[in-house]
Design an enzyme around this catalytic site. Sequence first.
Site, PDB file in Angstrom:
ATOM      1  N   TYR A 146       0.811  -1.217   0.000  1.00 53.70           N
ATOM      2  CA  TYR A 146       0.000   0.000   0.000  1.00 53.70           C
ATOM      3  C   TYR A 146       0.841   1.263   0.000  1.00 53.70           C
ATOM      4  CZ  TYR A 146      -3.922  -3.124   1.132  1.00 53.70           C
ATOM      5  OH  TYR A 146      -4.868  -4.120   1.123  1.00 53.70           O
ATOM      6  N   LYS A 195       3.670 -15.347   3.244  1.00 49.80           N
ATOM      7  CA  LYS A 195       3.621 -16.190   2.037  1.00 49.80           C
ATOM      8  C   LYS A 195       5.075 -16.523   1.693  1.00 49.80           C
ATOM      9  CE  LYS A 195       1.463 -18.141  -1.453  1.00 49.80           C
ATOM     10  NZ  LYS A 195       0.592 -19.333  -1.305  1.00 49.80           N
ATOM     11  N   ASP A 227      -2.686 -18.226   2.721  1.00 49.27           N
ATOM     12  CA  ASP A 227      -3.823 -18.938   2.117  1.00 49.27           C
ATOM     13  C   ASP A 227      -4.382 -19.968   3.092  1.00 49.27           C
ATOM     14  OD1 ASP A 227      -1.374 -20.193   1.762  1.00 49.27           O
ATOM     15  OD2 ASP A 227      -1.741 -20.815  -0.313  1.00 49.27           O
ATOM     16  N   ASP A 251      -5.226  -6.569   5.945  1.00 51.57           N
ATOM     17  CA  ASP A 251      -6.437  -5.900   5.458  1.00 51.57           C
ATOM     18  C   ASP A 251      -7.491  -6.960   5.101  1.00 51.57           C
ATOM     19  OD1 ASP A 251      -8.151  -3.950   4.516  1.00 51.57           O
ATOM     20  OD2 ASP A 251      -7.156  -3.737   2.570  1.00 51.57           O
ATOM     21  N   ASP A 255     -10.993  -8.425   7.453  1.00 56.60           N
ATOM     22  CA  ASP A 255     -12.391  -8.407   6.978  1.00 56.60           C
ATOM     23  C   ASP A 255     -13.008  -9.797   7.111  1.00 56.60           C
ATOM     24  OD1 ASP A 255     -12.184  -5.726   6.245  1.00 56.60           O
ATOM     25  OD2 ASP A 255     -13.268  -6.038   4.360  1.00 56.60           O
TER      26      ASP A 255
HETATM   27  C1  IPM Z   1      -9.080  -0.609   6.164  1.00 60.82           C
HETATM   28  C2  IPM Z   1      -9.505  -0.055   4.829  1.00 60.82           C
HETATM   29  C3  IPM Z   1      -8.412   0.829   4.290  1.00 60.82           C
HETATM   30  C4  IPM Z   1      -7.167  -0.021   4.189  1.00 60.82           C
HETATM   31  C5  IPM Z   1      -8.714   1.522   2.959  1.00 60.82           C
HETATM   32  C6  IPM Z   1      -9.941   2.379   3.078  1.00 60.82           C
HETATM   33  C7  IPM Z   1      -7.555   2.316   2.452  1.00 60.82           C
HETATM   34  O1  IPM Z   1      -9.824  -1.086   3.959  1.00 60.82           O
HETATM   35  O2  IPM Z   1      -8.832   0.192   7.088  1.00 60.82           O
HETATM   36  O3  IPM Z   1      -9.003  -1.823   6.288  1.00 60.82           O
HETATM   37  O4  IPM Z   1      -6.995  -0.767   3.240  1.00 60.82           O
HETATM   38  O5  IPM Z   1      -6.352   0.028   5.091  1.00 60.82           O
HETATM   39 MG    MG Z   2      -9.886  -2.983   4.868  1.00 59.95          MG
END
Ligand code: IPM
Ligand code: MG
Length: 360
Positions: A146, A195, A227, A251, A255
Site C-alpha cells: 500500500y 507467504k 492462504d 487488510d 475483513d
Molecule cells: C481498512 C480499509 C483501508 C485499508 C482503505 C480504506 C484504504 O480497507 O482500514 O481496512 O486498506 O487500510
Molecule cells: Mg480494509
Amino acid sequence: MEKNIAVIKGDGIGPEIVTEAMKVLDRVAEKYGHKFSYEQLLMGGCSIDANGVPLTDETIERCKAADAVLMGSIGGNTTTSPWYKLPANLRPEAGLLGLRKALGLFANLRPCVLYPQLSGACPLKEEISAKGFDMLIMRELTGGLYFGERKTEEIDGVMTAIDTLKYDEKEIRRIAVKAFDVAMKRRKKVTSVDKANVLDSSRLWRKVVDEVAKDYPEVTYEHMLVDNCAMQLVKNPAQFDVMVTENMFGDILSDEASMITGSIGMLASASMNETKFGLYEPSGGSAPDIAGQNKANPLATILSAAMLLRYSFDMQAEADAVEKAVDNVLSKGYRTGDIMSEGMTMVSCSEMGDLVAKEI
Ligand code: IPM
Ligand code: MG
C-alpha cells in the site's frame, strides 16, 4: 483528566457512528470526572469537497497536537461517486493512508471476538461457533504494497501496472515486538502470517519474527501461510490468539475475521505509533448505501472509543465500563439491522448509542 480528542467523522455513515461514540465518551467523562474536548477535522471525501484534497497539513498538525484521534470512515461508492474520477492520489483513501503514514501509525490492532449473544449472526456452523473465539489481528499499517512505489505505463504497446511490496527488517521487527508484547498480556500465542513459500518479503518477515520470538520464551508461536490462514479462520477460529501480518494480508484477513463475528459493524480498531498515541476507527467502511438513514451499527466505533480510553489514556476502568455496557445492551436483546435476528429488538444507530451510554 483533561484530554483533547481530534475527531474525524468522515464520509458515509461516519458522522452517525462517531456521534454515538462521542455520546458514550461524554457519559464516561461525566461518570468518572474527566473532561474530553473534541476538535472536528476533515479527511477523506468531505475534505475533497471542502479543500480539493483528501488530507490537509492542517488536519495532520491538529491530529498531532491532540491526545488521540477518533475516526469514523471515509470514502464513497467507487463506481458512482465523483471522488473516484480523480487521480488515485487525490481520492478519499489516499487521505487515510497519508494520515497513517504522517502520524507513524505502523501497528493496527483489530480485536475479533465472537460475542455469545451474537453467535446466531455468525455464518459458521454451530459446532465451530459454539467454541467461540477471541483473537487480535496485529496488522502492519505503514509499509508493504500500500506504500510501495507504483506506476501504470505502456511497455511495448501493452498497458502495464506495477505495485511494489517492500519491507525492511526494522519495519518487521517493530510490529513483531508489538505482537509479542500484547500476546504476553493475553493467551501467549502468536501466529505470524506470510507467504514465505513465494515472496522474499515474507522470507525476511519470517527470519525477523524468529529473532524477536527468542526474547519471548513464554510465548508459543508459529508461522502460517496466508492462504492456509484464510482457510483456518473459517475452519477453527478458536485456535488464534494474536495474529501478526503485513499490511495487505492483514487488510484482507481482518475483513474475513470480522465477518465470522457476525458483522463488520462490530469490529473496532486501534492504529498506534511507538508511543501511546493512536487513531481509533471501526474496521468497516463508510457504507454509502445506508448513510444518513440512522441504520448503521455504531458498536464498532463505540468499542474503538473504548480502545482509545485503554491504550491512549490509560483509563482501564472506563474502557472496561464501555465494553461491559455494549455486552449488557446485546444481552438485553437490542440489535441494529446488520446483527438482527429473530426475537430481538431492532434499534436505530442513535438508539443504540443512547442504550450504551445509559448502561455506563
Ligand atoms: C481498512 C480499509 C483501508 C485499508 C482503505 C480504506 C484504504 O480497507 O482500514 O481496512 O486498506 O487500510
Ligand atoms: Mg480494509
